[in-house]
Design an enzyme around this catalytic site. Sequence first.
Site, short mmCIF file in Angstrom:
data_model
loop_
_atom_site.label_atom_id
_atom_site.label_comp_id
_atom_site.label_asym_id
_atom_site.label_seq_id
_atom_site.Cartn_x
_atom_site.Cartn_y
_atom_site.Cartn_z
NE ARG A 121 -4.21 -0.89 1.24
CZ ARG A 121 -5.39 -0.91 1.79
NH1 ARG A 121 -5.53 -1.29 3.03
NH2 ARG A 121 -6.45 -0.54 1.12
CD GLN A 126 -2.65 6.70 -2.54
OE1 GLN A 126 -2.87 7.62 -3.32
NE2 GLN A 126 -2.35 6.89 -1.28
CG ASP A 129 -5.30 -0.30 -2.40
OD1 ASP A 129 -6.06 -1.27 -2.17
OD2 ASP A 129 -4.57 0.20 -1.53
CB SER A 132 -8.40 1.71 -1.63
OG SER A 132 -7.37 1.70 -0.69
CE1 TYR A 225 -4.01 -2.17 5.75
CE2 TYR A 225 -1.68 -2.57 5.43
CZ TYR A 225 -2.96 -2.54 4.94
OH TYR A 225 -3.21 -2.87 3.64
P1 NAD Z 1 -8.55 -1.83 7.18
O1 NAD Z 1 -9.71 -2.25 6.33
O2 NAD Z 1 -7.45 -2.78 7.43
O3 NAD Z 1 -9.13 -1.35 8.60
C1 NAD Z 1 -10.19 -0.44 8.72
C2 NAD Z 1 -9.96 0.47 9.89
O4 NAD Z 1 -10.18 -0.24 11.12
C3 NAD Z 1 -8.54 1.03 9.98
O5 NAD Z 1 -8.62 2.44 9.90
C4 NAD Z 1 -8.05 0.55 11.34
O6 NAD Z 1 -7.21 1.49 11.98
C5 NAD Z 1 -9.34 0.36 12.10
N1 NAD Z 1 -9.26 -0.47 13.30
C6 NAD Z 1 -8.56 -1.62 13.50
N2 NAD Z 1 -8.75 -2.08 14.77
C7 NAD Z 1 -9.61 -1.21 15.37
C8 NAD Z 1 -10.21 -1.16 16.67
N3 NAD Z 1 -9.96 -2.08 17.58
N4 NAD Z 1 -11.03 -0.12 16.94
C9 NAD Z 1 -11.30 0.83 15.99
N5 NAD Z 1 -10.78 0.83 14.74
C10 NAD Z 1 -9.95 -0.19 14.45
O7 NAD Z 1 -7.92 -0.51 6.65
P2 NAD Z 1 -7.98 0.18 5.23
O8 NAD Z 1 -9.19 1.01 5.14
O9 NAD Z 1 -7.77 -0.82 4.15
O10 NAD Z 1 -6.69 1.11 5.29
C11 NAD Z 1 -6.27 1.73 6.46
C12 NAD Z 1 -5.29 2.83 6.11
O11 NAD Z 1 -4.23 2.33 5.30
C13 NAD Z 1 -5.89 3.94 5.27
O12 NAD Z 1 -6.71 4.81 5.92
C14 NAD Z 1 -4.59 4.58 4.77
O13 NAD Z 1 -4.00 5.37 5.75
C15 NAD Z 1 -3.76 3.37 4.50
N6 NAD Z 1 -3.87 3.05 3.06
C16 NAD Z 1 -2.85 3.39 2.23
C17 NAD Z 1 -2.98 3.12 0.87
C18 NAD Z 1 -1.90 3.48 -0.09
O14 NAD Z 1 -1.14 4.37 0.18
N7 NAD Z 1 -1.81 2.76 -1.22
C19 NAD Z 1 -4.10 2.52 0.36
C20 NAD Z 1 -5.13 2.19 1.25
C21 NAD Z 1 -4.99 2.45 2.58
#
Ligand code: NAD
Length: 375
Positions: A121, A126, A129, A132, A225
């Site tokens: 990621r 992006q 992805d 996402s 993450y």
């Molecule tokens: P995910 O689906 O793995 O998780 C969803 C959310 O659940 C996350 O924000 C995580 O912090 C939260 N979470 C986990 N345990 C928790 C708990 N006990 N209580 C409350 N919340 C909890 O995450 P995602 O949406 O796939 O991605 C998370 C982050 O990764 C994004 O917001 C971003 O910062 C990063 N990301 C980067 C890229 C990239 O640069 N290519 C792409 C996608 C996401």
Amino acid sequence: MATTIVALRETVPGERRVALTPEVAKKLRARGARIVLQDGTGASAYFPDATYADSEIAAASTALAQADVLLKVQPPSLEEIAALKEGAVVIGHLQPHLAPERTKALRDRKITAFAMELLPRTTRAQAMDVLSSQAAVSGYKAVLIAAEAAPKFFPMLTTAAGTIRPSKVLIVGAGVAGLQAIATAKRLGAQVEGFDVRPETKEQIESLGAKFLDLGVSAAGSGGYARELTQEERDKQQQALADHLKNIDVVVTTAAVPGRKAPRIISAAMVAGMRPGAVIVDIAAETGGNCELTRAGEFITTDNGVGIIGPVNLPASAPVHASEMYARNLYNFLELSLKDGALTLDWDDELIAKTCITHAGEIRHEPTKALVDGS
Ligand code: NAD
């Protein structure tokens, strides 16, 4: 020779997305590829065969036998893998942890398989992805399901019959799905709060006009993450949340920790303390649920009148836009390797190397290899 790129009708029940849209088929042809589709490939996403101008239409077995690259949404079946020629490339959401026998078949057939959910990621990744793009669909749809199931309006209404107060909506987990859920609930006029264990989400939640719910726990992990919470952190989070939930009308839970079961955040006791008519939509239903009472694919109502919905495959419920985004993700990934119609894989590129699960008769992804070796 031109690379032959193939897409098929998806056969997993309920799957309505398609891995190749007319828009992307056209772009691939412009890059020198040849496109062969099974008849009716895009029909479930409202892309009739006629909209794939200049693509060849064939029976599935004929298409598979010619495929240099097979594009999929769901993992290929064992029959599909057997029908591919040796050395073909498969790209899709392959979920190797669910079926070691599929990985073995890919390995033994010498298929080069890319599991898009393993894509690093990074900023460069992006546009490829799929997690996402599809999570955004899930977040949006989950809020619509909640609004439909709730016995209240979301917005504040001022009417001749008096003022209606807006619903209080809490979004748990503010990753891609959660942020889209917050934005959608805001657009519907609810009073929205969000919380997450990653501290950087505070600013993101507030930038959408919602309130950050601070439960006093911070668990930033690596790669953007979350990490798993310690028992002490979990207890603290649980206590603060139990009190807060008593005044909430709608909860949408989206929390996930990569490679693990969904974190349990809402206990049965918390649900018992919620208002009658409150609704929980648990996006994490398929990976075990963020709520203790969630049942994947079901809508249950508790004795105290709380509705708990565990939707499965939400992206398939918006097949047009989910397919458009998914197919563009695959196009951007393929673009790394497609030069003048020919496919050349650059194994020094981490986006190629880290997404690959099988190549030339080997399993290249260590966790998948361990799973297959132990099965
Ligand atoms: P995910 O689906 O793995 O998780 C969803 C959310 O659940 C996350 O924000 C995580 O912090 C939260 N979470 C986990 N345990 C928790 C708990 N006990 N209580 C409350 N919340 C909890 O995450 P995602 O949406 O796939 O991605 C998370 C982050 O990764 C994004 O917001 C971003 O910062 C990063 N990301 C980067 C890229 C990239 O640069 N290519 C792409 C996608 C996401």
